[in-house]
Scaffold this active site. Structure first.
Site, PDB file in Angstrom:
ATOM      1  N   LYS A 145      -9.937  13.097   7.760  1.00  0.00           N
ATOM      2  CA  LYS A 145      -9.451  12.737   9.100  1.00  0.00           C
ATOM      3  C   LYS A 145      -9.414  13.992   9.980  1.00  0.00           C
ATOM      4  CE  LYS A 145      -6.307   8.954   7.830  1.00  0.00           C
ATOM      5  NZ  LYS A 145      -6.951   7.849   8.536  1.00  0.00           N
TER       6      LYS A 145
ATOM      7  N   ASP B 241      -2.448  10.205   3.258  1.00  0.00           N
ATOM      8  CA  ASP B 241      -3.845   9.826   3.473  1.00  0.00           C
ATOM      9  C   ASP B 241      -4.517  10.882   4.349  1.00  0.00           C
ATOM     10  OD1 ASP B 241      -6.268   8.638   3.827  1.00  0.00           O
ATOM     11  OD2 ASP B 241      -5.550   6.996   5.101  1.00  0.00           O
TER      12      ASP B 241
ATOM     13  N   ASP C  44     -12.044   7.208   3.629  1.00  0.00           N
ATOM     14  CA  ASP C  44     -10.812   6.972   4.400  1.00  0.00           C
ATOM     15  C   ASP C  44     -10.438   5.484   4.394  1.00  0.00           C
ATOM     16  OD1 ASP C  44      -8.632   7.636   5.878  1.00  0.00           O
ATOM     17  OD2 ASP C  44      -9.694   7.901   7.778  1.00  0.00           O
TER      18      ASP C  44
ATOM     19  N   LYS D 214       0.860  -1.197   0.000  1.00  0.00           N
ATOM     20  CA  LYS D 214       0.000   0.000   0.000  1.00  0.00           C
ATOM     21  C   LYS D 214       0.890   1.240   0.000  1.00  0.00           C
ATOM     22  CE  LYS D 214      -3.217   2.647   2.946  1.00  0.00           C
ATOM     23  NZ  LYS D 214      -4.116   2.673   4.126  1.00  0.00           N
TER      24      LYS D 214
ATOM     25  N   ASP E 203       1.670   6.341   5.472  1.00  0.00           N
ATOM     26  CA  ASP E 203       0.716   5.409   4.879  1.00  0.00           C
ATOM     27  C   ASP E 203       1.285   4.739   3.619  1.00  0.00           C
ATOM     28  OD1 ASP E 203      -1.700   4.257   5.510  1.00  0.00           O
ATOM     29  OD2 ASP E 203      -2.885   5.580   4.240  1.00  0.00           O
TER      30      ASP E 203
ATOM     31  N   ARG F 201      -7.612  -0.303   0.987  1.00  0.00           N
ATOM     32  CA  ARG F 201      -8.154  -1.579   0.482  1.00  0.00           C
ATOM     33  C   ARG F 201      -8.603  -1.456  -0.973  1.00  0.00           C
ATOM     34  NH1 ARG F 201     -12.605  -1.799   5.135  1.00  0.00           N
ATOM     35  NH2 ARG F 201     -10.941  -0.709   6.211  1.00  0.00           N
TER      36      ARG F 201
ATOM     37  N   GLU G  62      -9.404   3.766   2.042  1.00  0.00           N
ATOM     38  CA  GLU G  62      -8.930   3.864   0.656  1.00  0.00           C
ATOM     39  C   GLU G  62      -7.864   2.828   0.324  1.00  0.00           C
ATOM     40  OE1 GLU G  62      -7.598   5.493   3.094  1.00  0.00           O
ATOM     41  OE2 GLU G  62      -5.526   4.980   2.687  1.00  0.00           O
TER      42      GLU G  62
HETATM   43  N1  BES Z   1      -4.223   4.681   6.751  1.00  0.00           N
HETATM   44  C1  BES Z   1      -5.330   4.399   7.566  1.00  0.00           C
HETATM   45  C2  BES Z   1      -5.034   3.382   8.666  1.00  0.00           C
HETATM   46  C3  BES Z   1      -4.058   3.784   9.729  1.00  0.00           C
HETATM   47  C4  BES Z   1      -4.505   4.291  10.923  1.00  0.00           C
HETATM   48  C5  BES Z   1      -2.700   3.589   9.566  1.00  0.00           C
HETATM   49  C6  BES Z   1      -3.609   4.627  11.915  1.00  0.00           C
HETATM   50  C7  BES Z   1      -1.815   3.942  10.543  1.00  0.00           C
HETATM   51  C8  BES Z   1      -2.249   4.440  11.737  1.00  0.00           C
HETATM   52  C9  BES Z   1      -6.487   3.849   6.736  1.00  0.00           C
HETATM   53  O1  BES Z   1      -6.534   4.259   5.419  1.00  0.00           O
HETATM   54  C10 BES Z   1      -7.743   4.288   7.386  1.00  0.00           C
HETATM   55  O2  BES Z   1      -7.929   5.445   7.509  1.00  0.00           O
HETATM   56  N2  BES Z   1      -8.543   3.342   7.814  1.00  0.00           N
HETATM   57  C11 BES Z   1      -9.744   3.628   8.503  1.00  0.00           C
HETATM   58  C12 BES Z   1     -10.782   2.628   8.056  1.00  0.00           C
HETATM   59  C13 BES Z   1     -12.169   2.971   8.476  1.00  0.00           C
HETATM   60  C14 BES Z   1     -12.661   4.197   7.751  1.00  0.00           C
HETATM   61  C15 BES Z   1     -13.059   1.792   8.197  1.00  0.00           C
HETATM   62  C16 BES Z   1      -9.487   3.497  10.003  1.00  0.00           C
HETATM   63  O3  BES Z   1      -8.694   2.643  10.393  1.00  0.00           O
HETATM   64  O4  BES Z   1     -10.060   4.282  10.754  1.00  0.00           O
HETATM   65 ZN    ZN Z   2      -4.674   4.805   4.566  1.00  0.00          ZN
HETATM   66 ZN    ZN Z   3      -7.543   6.125   5.173  1.00  0.00          ZN
END
Ligand code: BES
Ligand code: ZN
Ligand code: ZN
Length: 489
Positions: free
Chosen positions: A258, A251, A328, A246, A269, A332, A330
């Site tokens: 966020k 992000d 967010d 990834k 990220d 996946r 994204e």
């Molecule tokens: N890049 C983030 C995940 C992340 C969070 C990485 C903290 C490192 C530290 C990912 O893209 C994300 O934002 N995921 C969301 C998913 C949710 C919207 C279902 C999350 O984990 O809140």
């Molecule tokens: Zn991310």
């Molecule tokens: Zn994200």
């Protein structure tokens, strides 16, 4: 800093300093020559405790036992203590017990990882005077402990640790410098230097490949997306491995923006992407007998009038439709298309993906541990064993028959987020599983490195910033799977 193996007793080597580990508080070891001074300093030889005796020219570090990660941590502590002093060289003995060869590796890895500092943006840089570390090869009875083996171990340890530091450097580089285009250029440069094949797909080619999910994520950014595909193809390769990373160079969350506090550190990220670049670089340098493909989905998740939106329905490369409920989630989407690409173009025997995919994984396992998910229990077990041997922390998060239901969409084939707040790391992996062909289900493992990829408060041999998670784990797995014999540690 370079390492030199010397076929002498430690006491017979000329160096500015000596590093001594005190294992299990054993002050009686022959290398502990300053018992009286250590007592005066109230030095207890607790793990990670350091006593620096400049007059005696010795640094003592406590270590719980001779497990390899204990050695790595102690070695890192020692090097951090002396790196900014005026010494040019240091010497260290090799402790027996377990296997001296792997002990040497652990010492070297710990030192190279421990000496790392990211000072690219500091006006004043501290240059270390430390040039050489002498490793004493005393005459142990272990028949594997030949000079040739010992030198090979040092070389391999340097390769793996330097590849980890290379990964740390890219991740730490801010997003105003690293975007999908510059990341692709950097990968191309590395490919040229290492003599790897390199193919870069731009947005038009991604369109031709039908990568609608990947493209949607990238849409709002002025920096267009890139798919980076590097390959290492040795002769008589024992297997074909696809490593998918990834590569969100930033992000922001997109329209599902966020909060500011959570946005900080999202330059990291791209850690999965950088990890796969580091793994292929190390594998090539080590001449591992496997064909490796590093596939990176590089994009920036931003906001603009052109951004993809919650409610959009996207079409992935395998024609599956995805209802976007949160922009967010994204990573996946990008990985879905990259996993399809990897299966179609590489036809691999194994597919490993590395991603800072979910905050839920950090909630589940803490900040130090990688989440390992997939359908093949045996393969996951071997990956967990490799992680342990490499010094990386990893744990399995299990699939079950109920969780996939949470990804059902009323209007498309699948939703990009789960309908439940719980189990988010696993449902993210189950989303990815939808893009793994039936024949490949058992070949695939997903590694969520959201926790360990970026270090907020230094631990072990990891300073603040990127840790390079995934590199050592993957190299150890490749070695265990395709190089070592069963008896090898
Ligand atoms: N890049 C983030 C995940 C992340 C969070 C990485 C903290 C490192 C530290 C990912 O893209 C994300 O934002 N995921 C969301 C998913 C949710 C919207 C279902 C999350 O984990 O809140
Ligand atoms: Zn991310
Ligand atoms: Zn994200």
């Amino acid at each position: 800093m370079k390492f030199e193996l010397i076929e002498k007793k430690v006491s017979d080597i000329d160096a500015d300093l000596e590093i001594v580990f005190i294992i299990e508080k054993n002050f009686e070891h022959k290398w502990v020559k300053d018992k009286y001074e250590l007592k005066l300093l109230n030095f207890k030889a607790e793990p990670e405790e350091v006593a620096f005796l400049p007059h005696q020219r010795r640094v003592y570090v406590g270590a719980k036992n001779l497990e390899h990660d204990e050695i790595r941590i102690a070695a890192a502590k020692a090097i951090k203590t002396i790196k900014n002093k005026k010494f040019k060289s240091a010497k260290i003995g090799v402790y027996i017990q377990n296997c001296p060869i792997t002990n040497i590796k652990a010492v070297v890895e710990g030192m190279v990882l421990g000496v790392y500092e990211f000072d690219k943006y500091k006006s004043k840089k501290q240059k270390s005077d430390l040039e050489t570390i002498y490793i004493a090869k005393e005459d142990y009875s272990d028949k594997n402990f030949t000079t040739k083996n010992a030198k090979k171990s040092i070389k391999e340890a340097v390769i793996v640790a330097e590849a980890t530091n290379f990964v740390r450097d890219i991740i730490n580089t801010p997003p105003n410098e690293i975007n999908p285009v510059t990341l692709a250029k950097l990968a191309e440069k590395m490919a040229n230097e290492e003599d790897l094949e390199c193919k870069i797909l731009d947005e038009k080619e991604l369109e031709k490949e039908g990568m609608g999910a990947f493209l949607a994520v990238a849409k709002a950014s002025t920096n267009p997306p890139r798919l980076i595909h590097l390959s290492y193809k040795p002769e008589n390769a024992k297997a074909k491995i696809a490593l998918v990373g990834k590569g969100l160079t930033y992000d922001s969350g997109g329209l599902s923006l966020k909060p500011s506090d959570y946005m900080v550190t999202m330059k990291a990220d791209k850690s999965g992407a950088c990890a796969v670049l580091g793994i292929i670089k190390a594998a090539k340098k080590m001449e591992l007998p496997v064909e490796i493909h590093a596939i990176v989905g590089a994009a920036e998740n931003m906001v603009s009038g052109n951004a993809y939106k919650p409610d959009d329905v996207l079409k992935a490369k395998n024609s599956k439709t995805i209802e976007v409920k949160n922009t967010d989630a994204e990573g996946r989407l990008v990985l879905a298309d990259c996993l399809c690409y990897a299966q179609e173009k590489v036809e691999p025997d194994y597919i490993l993906d590395f991603a800072t995919l979910t905050g839920a994984c950090v909630v589940a396992l803490g900040e130090y541990t990688t989440g390992v998910m997939g359908h093949n229990n045996e393969l996951k077990k071997r990956i967990l064993e490799a992680a342990k041997a490499s010094g990386e922390l990893a744990a399995e998060l299990p699939f079950n028959r109920y969780l996939p239901k949470l990804l059902e969409s009323k209007i498309a084939d699948i939703s990009n987020i789960s309908s439940s707040r719980y189990g988010g790391a696993i449902t993210a992996a189950l989303f990815l599983s939808e893009f793994i062909e039936e024949k490949n289900k058992d070949k695939w493992v997903h590694l969520d490195i959201a926790g360990p990829a970026f270090v907020q408060k230094e631990w072990g041999y990891n300073p603040y910033g990127a840790s390079g998670a995934g590199v050592r784990l993957a190299i150890k797995w490749l070695q265990k799977e395709f190089v070592f014999d069963k008896k090898h540690p």
